[in-house]
Design a protein around this motif. Structure first.
Motif, short mmCIF file in Angstrom:
data_model
loop_
_atom_site.label_atom_id
_atom_site.label_comp_id
_atom_site.label_asym_id
_atom_site.label_seq_id
_atom_site.Cartn_x
_atom_site.Cartn_y
_atom_site.Cartn_z
N TRP A 195 72.27 6.42 44.80
CA TRP A 195 72.69 5.05 45.10
C TRP A 195 71.79 4.45 46.16
CZ3 TRP A 195 77.30 3.88 48.79
CH2 TRP A 195 77.48 2.50 48.91
N LYS A 196 71.13 3.36 45.82
CA LYS A 196 70.26 2.65 46.77
C LYS A 196 71.08 1.54 47.43
CE LYS A 196 66.87 5.27 45.74
NZ LYS A 196 66.48 6.35 46.69
N ARG A 197 71.74 1.91 48.48
CA ARG A 197 72.65 0.98 49.16
C ARG A 197 71.85 -0.02 49.97
NH1 ARG A 197 75.18 1.19 54.42
NH2 ARG A 197 77.12 0.01 54.42
N GLN A 198 72.27 -1.28 49.90
CA GLN A 198 71.64 -2.32 50.70
C GLN A 198 71.95 -2.10 52.18
OE1 GLN A 198 72.94 -6.11 49.21
NE2 GLN A 198 71.78 -5.94 47.31
N ALA A 199 70.92 -2.21 53.00
CA ALA A 199 71.11 -2.00 54.43
C ALA A 199 71.99 -3.11 55.02
CB ALA A 199 69.77 -1.98 55.15
N ASP A 200 72.84 -2.72 55.98
CA ASP A 200 73.69 -3.69 56.65
C ASP A 200 72.85 -4.60 57.53
OD1 ASP A 200 76.14 -2.81 55.62
OD2 ASP A 200 76.26 -1.21 57.11
N VAL A 201 73.21 -5.87 57.55
CA VAL A 201 72.57 -6.83 58.45
C VAL A 201 73.36 -6.85 59.75
CG1 VAL A 201 71.90 -9.23 58.80
CG2 VAL A 201 71.75 -8.20 56.51
N THR A 202 72.73 -6.48 60.84
CA THR A 202 73.43 -6.40 62.12
C THR A 202 73.75 -7.80 62.64
OG1 THR A 202 72.25 -4.37 62.65
CG2 THR A 202 73.31 -5.52 64.47
N SER A 203 74.99 -7.99 63.06
CA SER A 203 75.44 -9.26 63.62
C SER A 203 75.75 -9.06 65.09
CB SER A 203 76.68 -9.75 62.88
OG SER A 203 76.40 -9.99 61.52
N GLY A 204 74.87 -9.56 65.94
CA GLY A 204 75.08 -9.39 67.36
C GLY A 204 74.62 -8.03 67.85
N PRO A 205 74.75 -7.79 69.15
CA PRO A 205 74.33 -6.51 69.72
C PRO A 205 75.09 -5.34 69.10
CG PRO A 205 74.82 -8.13 71.44
CD PRO A 205 75.31 -8.70 70.16
N ALA A 206 74.42 -4.20 68.98
CA ALA A 206 75.05 -3.01 68.40
C ALA A 206 76.19 -2.52 69.29
CB ALA A 206 74.01 -1.92 68.21
N GLU A 207 77.24 -1.99 68.66
CA GLU A 207 78.37 -1.44 69.39
C GLU A 207 78.14 0.04 69.67
OE1 GLU A 207 82.48 -3.03 68.11
OE2 GLU A 207 81.29 -3.11 66.28
N ASN A 208 78.71 0.53 70.78
CA ASN A 208 78.72 1.98 71.00
C ASN A 208 80.02 2.55 70.45
OD1 ASN A 208 80.81 1.73 73.03
ND2 ASN A 208 79.21 1.12 74.49
N PHE A 209 80.10 3.89 70.43
CA PHE A 209 81.23 4.54 69.76
C PHE A 209 82.56 4.17 70.40
CE2 PHE A 209 84.18 8.15 69.55
CZ PHE A 209 84.36 8.22 68.17
N MET A 210 82.67 4.31 71.72
CA MET A 210 83.94 4.03 72.38
C MET A 210 84.32 2.56 72.28
SD MET A 210 85.13 6.88 73.20
CE MET A 210 86.57 6.22 74.02
N GLY A 211 83.32 1.69 72.41
CA GLY A 211 83.59 0.27 72.27
C GLY A 211 84.08 -0.08 70.88
N ALA A 212 83.47 0.56 69.86
CA ALA A 212 83.89 0.32 68.49
C ALA A 212 85.32 0.81 68.27
CB ALA A 212 82.93 1.03 67.53
N LEU A 213 85.65 1.96 68.86
CA LEU A 213 86.99 2.51 68.72
C LEU A 213 88.03 1.56 69.33
CD1 LEU A 213 87.96 5.16 67.45
CD2 LEU A 213 87.98 6.16 69.73
#
Length: 552
Positions: free
Chosen positions: A202-220
């Motif tokens: 499967w050739k999945r289309q790459a995600d387009v990042t919206s805004g600064p990247a999140e860290n793990f704890m912040g995402a949680l």
């Protein structure tokens, strides 16, 4: 040949078969049927092996806990990971990991080196792989089909699992009867290879990042905050826990009913699961024809009522012949209820937080199964099997009352694409994404007669601010000029506020519009951004007293 996600054919009214017109979904669905057959074979073999290795109903019921507990412990971290990293690579890892564990369990069983506790332990490790795999697997469906056919795609995923439930237990039962559970575990290990191969191509289309990247704890934290301020989501979570807690008795104690109450063999246990699977498959076609006549709330109520009868029948039915139609109808109810929960969650969540919310839904579901298995298994050991099943029926009957405070809301028709309408604020100088906290103030002019309506609309907007990342939010009135009202929201960092810009959806625009319609000033509402005062000193510091010259 690499698999890509093509454009859909000419739009038409979607049906149950529409998702199969998308090549990647079709390939992954077929591979998942094969893998699910192996998984259900393994479930039957594992439960029956423990049933023959111990006399404790609690240990048998703990097989369900060993499968469900990893999801309870790891669902939320797995959801955050799935939203942060490439989902294709994560799926490849989990499929390979589960194949290795199944291979190890099969080898030890064939060598006669496994105990009931050993089966529980390796089932738990296999559950770890499944727990990491589950949130990303659920969200992949959203990438493979358009939103208009998502409900049908989720139903077909349920059909995949139930085709496996109808076929897998029967095949597993035959292999157990003529050979050994160890061979079932080895077949399950091989079954993961098809899914691995499809995902690899499967050739999945790459995600387009919206805004600064999140860290793990912040995402949680962002995922938990989203659920906290989303009534449509936590209503599903309450209902899911109540249902899975009660339904766990059937899954955890069915083998005990067959072996201890009806004194039948593993083949009969496999046949019972096959009737469940057949009912679920039939349920998919039934929902395709008459499903629109019932909303998701009504489907869950009907499914719960069916499971009340299921548990009563398991406790009192005099022979297995009575249980065949009961299991068939229970399969219909199971598919109808679970697809209603899953579809409601996924239709109410935007892509940026999808895996995290799905992981929390799965955590609550598995928590209900795990806790319920322990409670009903312990009750069966301490009192009686019949009492445990009847108590479960009573629980599920009472749980139907949750529809009053927690009605399920359909997300069909919601536009959860990013609104992208907020202008980039003017910045004097450099601002690092980690700088903060940030306070945003929006100043309105609201006439006294419009203020009650403004208050109600602003409350909804405040909930959206908190849902999308604000730590605090509220509305204040200037006591010197009561028509001047200021909305504020407080965000931890500048980067998190930039992410808020991308999290605000087109559906949310209607809430913001209601607030702004009540603004009566000649100019649009004034928006001001405040950043926490810099750590470096930029004001004049008084000279210390000791160094000051004495006055002449």
């Amino acid at each position: 040949m690499a698999l890509t996600t093509p454009s859909p054919p000419q739009e038409a009214t979607p049906t149950l078969w529409t998702p199969f017109t998308f090549a990647v979904f079709r390939a992954i669905w077929i591979a998942s049927v094969v893998s699910n057959i192996g998984t259900w074979m393994q479930n039957v073999a594992g439960v029956w092996l423990v049933t023959t290795l111990t006399t404790s109903a609690l240990l048998v019921a703990l097989m369900q806990t060993a499968t469900s507990l990893p999801a309870f412990l790891l669902s939320m971290p797995a959801g955050a990971i799935a939203d942060l990293i490439d989902r294709r690579r994560l799926l490849l890892f989990t499929q390979g990991f589960m194949a290795v564990v199944a291979l190890l369990l099969g080898g030890l069983t064939l060598l006669g080196e496994v105990s009931a506790f050993g089966v529980l332990a390796l089932t738990f490790v296999l559950g770890i792989g499944a727990a990491i795999n589950a949130p990303v697997w659920q969200t992949v469906t959203v990438e493979l089909v358009p939103r208009r056919v998502l409900g049908f795609a989720i139903t077909l995923n349920g059909v995949s699992n139930n085709i496996a439930r109808a076929i897998g237990p029967a095949i597993g039962g035959v292999i157990i009867a003529y050979y050994s559970p160890g061979w079932v575990f080895l077949v399950n290990a091989v079954s993961f290879l098809g899914t691995f191969a499809v995902i690899y191509t499967w050739k999945r289309q790459a995600d387009v990042t919206s805004g600064p990247a999140e860290n793990f704890m912040g995402a949680l934290r962002a995922g938990m905050r989203y659920v906290q301020y989303s009534p449509a989501i936590y209503a599903v979570l309450f209902r899911t826990f109540a249902f899975s807690f009660g339904a766990s008795a059937m899954w955890g104690l069915l083998s005990v009913v067959i072996a201890r109450r009806l004194h039948l063999s593993s083949g009969s246990y496999g046949v019972m699961l096959s009737w469940l699977g057949a009912g679920a498959i039939a349920g998919a076609f039934l929902m395709g024809r008459v499903g629109n006549r019932l909303n998701y709330n009504q489907r869950v109520l009907l499914g719960t009522l069916v499971f009340v009868g299921t548990n009563v029948a398991l406790a009192l039915a005099p022979s297995i012949l009575w249980l065949y139609p009961v299991m068939f109808v229970s399969g219909v109810a199971w598919l109808m209820t679970m697809t209603s929960f899953s579809t409601t969650v996924q239709l109410n969540v935007p892509k940026w937080v999808q895996a995290r919310v799905v992981s929390m839904y799965m955590l609550v579901f598995q928590a209900g199964l795990s806790l319920g298995s322990v409670v009903w298994g312990e009750l069966a050991d301490r009192a009686s099997l019949e009492l445990a099943l009847l108590a479960t029926a009573g629980w599920m009957l009472l749980s139907m009352l949750l529809a009053i405070p927690f009605p399920m809301r359909s997300g069909e028709g919601l536009n959860l694409e990013p609104a992208g309408h907020w202008p980039t604020p003017t910045i004097a100088g450099d601002v690092d994404p980690d700088d903060g906290p940030v306070v945003v103030m929006v100043e309105y002019q609201v006439e006294p007669e419009n203020q009650p309506a403004f208050r109600l609309a602003a409350e909804q907007l405040t909930r959206l601010r908190l849902r999308d990342g604000s730590l605090r939010a509220g509305v204040f009135t200037d006591i010197a000029a009561p028509t001047r009202i200021t909305e504020f929201f407080y965000v931890a960092t500048w980067g998190e506020h930039e992410r808020q810009h991308h999290r605000f959806t087109k559906e949310d625009l209607a809430v913001e519009a209601r607030v702004r319609q009540l603004h009566s000033g000649p100019e649009p509402p004034r928006v001001t951004h405040f950043l926490a005062f810099p750590k470096s000193t930029n004001v004049e510091v008084p000279t210390p007293y000791e160094t000051m010259e004495s006055p002449q």
